[in-house]
Design a protein around this motif. Structure first.
Motif, PDB file in Angstrom:
ATOM      1  N   ARG A  79     -10.304   7.283   3.866  1.00 45.58           N
ATOM      2  CA  ARG A  79     -10.484   7.021   2.460  1.00 45.58           C
ATOM      3  C   ARG A  79     -11.891   6.488   2.213  1.00 45.58           C
ATOM      4  O   ARG A  79     -12.431   5.732   3.004  1.00 45.58           O
ATOM      5  CB  ARG A  79      -9.417   6.036   1.979  1.00 45.58           C
ATOM      6  N   ASP A  93      -7.626  -0.864   6.813  1.00 43.83           N
ATOM      7  CA  ASP A  93      -8.798  -0.778   5.961  1.00 43.83           C
ATOM      8  C   ASP A  93     -10.048  -1.247   6.707  1.00 43.83           C
ATOM      9  O   ASP A  93     -11.130  -0.672   6.563  1.00 43.83           O
ATOM     10  CB  ASP A  93      -8.596  -1.621   4.696  1.00 43.83           C
ATOM     11  N   GLU A 109      -5.849   5.872   3.814  1.00 47.75           N
ATOM     12  CA  GLU A 109      -5.266   5.684   2.475  1.00 47.75           C
ATOM     13  C   GLU A 109      -3.760   5.864   2.485  1.00 47.75           C
ATOM     14  O   GLU A 109      -3.066   5.396   1.566  1.00 47.75           O
ATOM     15  CB  GLU A 109      -5.908   6.653   1.483  1.00 47.75           C
ATOM     16  N   TYR A 114      -2.123   2.550   2.066  1.00 44.45           N
ATOM     17  CA  TYR A 114      -2.380   1.755   0.874  1.00 44.45           C
ATOM     18  C   TYR A 114      -1.933   2.423  -0.417  1.00 44.45           C
ATOM     19  O   TYR A 114      -1.509   1.740  -1.355  1.00 44.45           O
ATOM     20  CB  TYR A 114      -3.869   1.408   0.811  1.00 44.45           C
ATOM     21  N   THR A 115      -2.029   3.728  -0.470  1.00 50.62           N
ATOM     22  CA  THR A 115      -1.623   4.430  -1.692  1.00 50.62           C
ATOM     23  C   THR A 115      -0.810   5.687  -1.412  1.00 50.62           C
ATOM     24  O   THR A 115      -0.346   6.341  -2.347  1.00 50.62           O
ATOM     25  CB  THR A 115      -2.859   4.843  -2.512  1.00 50.62           C
ATOM     26  N   GLY A 116      -0.644   6.045  -0.144  1.00 46.78           N
ATOM     27  CA  GLY A 116      -0.021   7.310   0.192  1.00 46.78           C
ATOM     28  C   GLY A 116       1.379   7.195   0.738  1.00 46.78           C
ATOM     29  O   GLY A 116       2.164   6.312   0.362  1.00 46.78           O
ATOM     30  N   ALA A 126       2.841   3.788   2.032  1.00 43.79           N
ATOM     31  CA  ALA A 126       2.751   2.587   1.191  1.00 43.79           C
ATOM     32  C   ALA A 126       4.119   2.067   0.769  1.00 43.79           C
ATOM     33  O   ALA A 126       4.320   0.849   0.644  1.00 43.79           O
ATOM     34  CB  ALA A 126       1.899   2.869  -0.036  1.00 43.79           C
ATOM     35  N   THR A 180       5.547  -1.846   0.162  1.00 45.19           N
ATOM     36  CA  THR A 180       5.882  -2.399  -1.153  1.00 45.19           C
ATOM     37  C   THR A 180       7.357  -2.785  -1.247  1.00 45.19           C
ATOM     38  O   THR A 180       7.746  -3.516  -2.155  1.00 45.19           O
ATOM     39  CB  THR A 180       5.523  -1.412  -2.276  1.00 45.19           C
ATOM     40  N   ALA A 205       2.454  -2.800  -5.111  1.00 45.70           N
ATOM     41  CA  ALA A 205       1.645  -1.586  -5.036  1.00 45.70           C
ATOM     42  C   ALA A 205       0.223  -1.803  -5.527  1.00 45.70           C
ATOM     43  O   ALA A 205      -0.738  -1.303  -4.929  1.00 45.70           O
ATOM     44  CB  ALA A 205       2.318  -0.473  -5.843  1.00 45.70           C
ATOM     45  N   ALA A 206       0.042  -2.564  -6.601  1.00 48.45           N
ATOM     46  CA  ALA A 206      -1.298  -2.751  -7.159  1.00 48.45           C
ATOM     47  C   ALA A 206      -2.198  -3.519  -6.208  1.00 48.45           C
ATOM     48  O   ALA A 206      -3.363  -3.152  -5.997  1.00 48.45           O
ATOM     49  CB  ALA A 206      -1.199  -3.473  -8.501  1.00 48.45           C
ATOM     50  N   ALA A 230      -3.012  -1.284  -3.160  1.00 46.00           N
ATOM     51  CA  ALA A 230      -3.985  -0.233  -3.480  1.00 46.00           C
ATOM     52  C   ALA A 230      -5.385  -0.798  -3.684  1.00 46.00           C
ATOM     53  O   ALA A 230      -6.384  -0.110  -3.429  1.00 46.00           O
ATOM     54  CB  ALA A 230      -3.539   0.515  -4.735  1.00 46.00           C
TER      55      ALA A 230
END
Length: 569
Positions: free
Chosen positions: A3, A158, A244, A247-249, A252, A256, A263-264, A267
């Protein structure tokens, strides 16, 4: 593909202070020294970490393609992980590539110490360029609430992606492949892993997890194969879909679903890029992790100890133990009174790392406090893990990763084949005005990846250790013999260690008559630790000699760490 990253630099400070230290160490007032032949910087196609250091420069960094060393090396907490790192170097990867691959491999073979569900910190140095610090530890979620488990938003993946984007040269998927194979194919359970499954939080952490149990239902024994198929699947997903995914995929959702993670916040996680702290020690400069990590405390510890004359004392002697205990008392007070997340509080780093100020504190310091009456809490096991990598260009990575307490603590949680951290418990453990939870905030903790620079500003050693709150004492116990007494690296690593906490003097062996007498005089309670306690860490250190182009490592027998030195090219 990994990412895209624009790491946060909100904690960056001017380079002037550290540059001044280096110039003073060199005994000059002119401009910084020229880099060694071969140049420094990031591999072609990658942004320079120096460009994120607050200088404002957009000039590409010089190439790291030319070798300045005839050797390169990896030191890490497990032989299998060291092998992974050296194979990456032999494939043509650089120190950042090898560090990333090694870190993922350590997460497989030491699942109790670090991994995808945790975080960490790293220092990266390219020749004589100013070192850069990366902090990818866990943060308080957007709600500001800390769950009972103490789990914070994990930053390990990350952090690895950031290092790869800024310094890596091989493909992301290539770096994760060895760890995936270790998880999928299995490896023999080591004595340390067998012990951790049966100690403190281990039994509760692995309860109900079939991969950690043998046919008879008990935890796997030393030598039995540990296969982690679910972890292999997670690593394969990260390799193919990029970081990613966590974190967002596709990965995730499993995070969460955990109390305290949303989630926020997940991400929006970003690795912090900042400058390490630095201070003079003997004829060298020590640089270490920036606040809220305790690098400033490590520098202060060593400067106070030096002012107390510790260089003249034999490691392990009563005089040495007394001076080091006094120095730690001063440094620990500095940590407790001043340290916090600098995005939220002002941290007086310049004062904490000022050798003259610390010499004054040494003269004023009284004897460390005696033990309080009543039963004593056991000293916490020395969690966490460390690795150090040096490549032929001189690129050096010193990296400490953790899920905080072994297995993530009392409320250990496993998802996707990996364990989640309990890092946010450190707010309660160090409950000071400067260390209070808020959304996005990081807690004070004890990881302290470090580098030693010579008078020309070149890295001559990278080191770090697991050990929880004992980490500053562990590092000081190696650096005093090596920096101030000229001991060979292996001798410095082997030197006896001790640690004073709340009036309890932890020792590796029965105290000598002189040390026992000192303890009685000070009112301390000596306590001999066992290997199973893992209190005194496992220092992973590499020493660089630019004159003959060699790298020297040392094996710390206190855990299962290993080191491998391989020819360049």
């Amino acid at each position: 593909m990994p990412r895209p990253h624009t790491p946060s630099t909100r904690r960056l400070a001017p380079l002037a202070a550290l540059s001044a230290v280096l110039l003073a160490a060199a005994g000059c007032s002119a401009s910084a020294p020229d880099p060694p032949s071969g140049g420094t910087g990031s591999p072609p196609g990658h942004s320079s970490a120096g460009g994120a250091s607050g200088t404002g420069s957009t000039t590409p960094a010089p190439s790291l393609s030319d070798d300045v060393l005839q050797e390169q090396a990896v030191a890490a907490g497990h032989p299998a992980a060291v092998q992974v790192g050296t194979e990456i170097l032999e494939k043509g990867g650089n120190a950042a590539d090898a560090a990333i691959a090694t870190a993922f491999a350590v997460a497989v073979v030491e699942p109790f110490a670090s991994g995808i569900g945790g975080g960490g910190a790293a220092l990266v140095a390219t020749g004589s360029e100013d070192p850069v610090a990366y902090d990818y530890r866990e943060t308080v979620p957007g709600t500001g609430e800390i769950p009972e488990s103490g789990t914070g938003v994990p930053g390990f993946v990350d952090g690895m992606a950031t290092l790869h984007a800024e310094h890596g040269s091989l493909e992301w998927s290539e770096l994760l492949a060895p760890a995936t194979a270790l998880a999928q194919e299995g490896f023999p359970v080591s004595p340390m892993l067998a012990q951790r499954m049966r100690s403190d939080y281990g039994p509760g952490a692995i309860e109900g997890l079939e991969q950690f149990h043998g046919p008879g239902g008990g935890p796997l024994a030393e030598g039995e194969e540990l296969v982690q198929a679910e972890l292999a699947d997670t690593l394969d997903t990260l390799a193919s879909q990029g970081p990613e995914a966590l974190y967002t995929g596709s990965l995730a959702g499993q995070l969460t679903a955990v109390d305290g993670l949303d989630a926020a916040t997940l991400a929006g996680y970003e690795t912090e890029t900042t400058e390490p702290v630095g201070g003079s020690v003997g004829d060298h400069t020590l640089v270490s992790a920036a606040p809220p990590l305790p690098g400033a405390g490590v520098v202060q510890f060593l400067q106070v100890a030096e002012a107390l004359g510790v260089a003249e004392e034999e490691p392990g002697s009563a005089e040495y133990v007394d001076a080091m205990a006094t120095a730690w008392q001063v440094a620990e007070a500095g940590v407790r009174e001043s340290l916090g997340d600098p995005a939220f509080v002002d941290v007086p780093v310049d004062r904490l790392t000022d050798a003259e100020v610390n010499a004054d504190l040494a003269r004023e310091a009284g004897a460390p406090a005696p033990a309080a009456a009543g039963p004593r809490e056991p000293i916490e096991a020395g969690n966490t893990t460390h690795l150090t990598v040096v490549d032929a260009s001189g690129l050096t990575v010193s990296m400490t990763n953790t899920i905080t307490s072994f297995w993530g603590g009392e409320h250990a949680q496993e998802v996707g084949g990996f364990f989640l951290n309990n890092q946010l418990s450190r707010f309660e453990a160090l409950d000071t005005p400067a260390n209070q939870p808020e959304p996005g905030r990081q807690s004070v903790s004890w990881s302290a990846p470090s580098l030693v620079l010579d008078a020309e500003g070149r890295v001559v050693m990278g080191l770090g250790s697991p050990g929880g709150q004992a980490i500053p004492s562990i590092l000081a116990g190696v650096l005093v013999p090596w920096v101030l007494q000229g001991a060979p690296l292996q001798e410095a690593v082997d030197a006896p260690r001790h640690y004073l906490q709340d009036g309890v003097l932890a020792l590796e062996d029965q105290p000598s008559a002189e040390v026992a007498a000192l303890a009685r005089q000070r009112g301390w309670q000596p306590r001999v630790t066992e290997r199973a306690d893992a209190v005194f860490g496992s220092v992973q250190a590499l020493q660089i000699d630019y004159e003959d182009g060699t790298v020297t490592g040392a094996v710390d027998s206190r855990r299962e760490g290993d080191v491998a030195v391989v020819p360049a090219g």
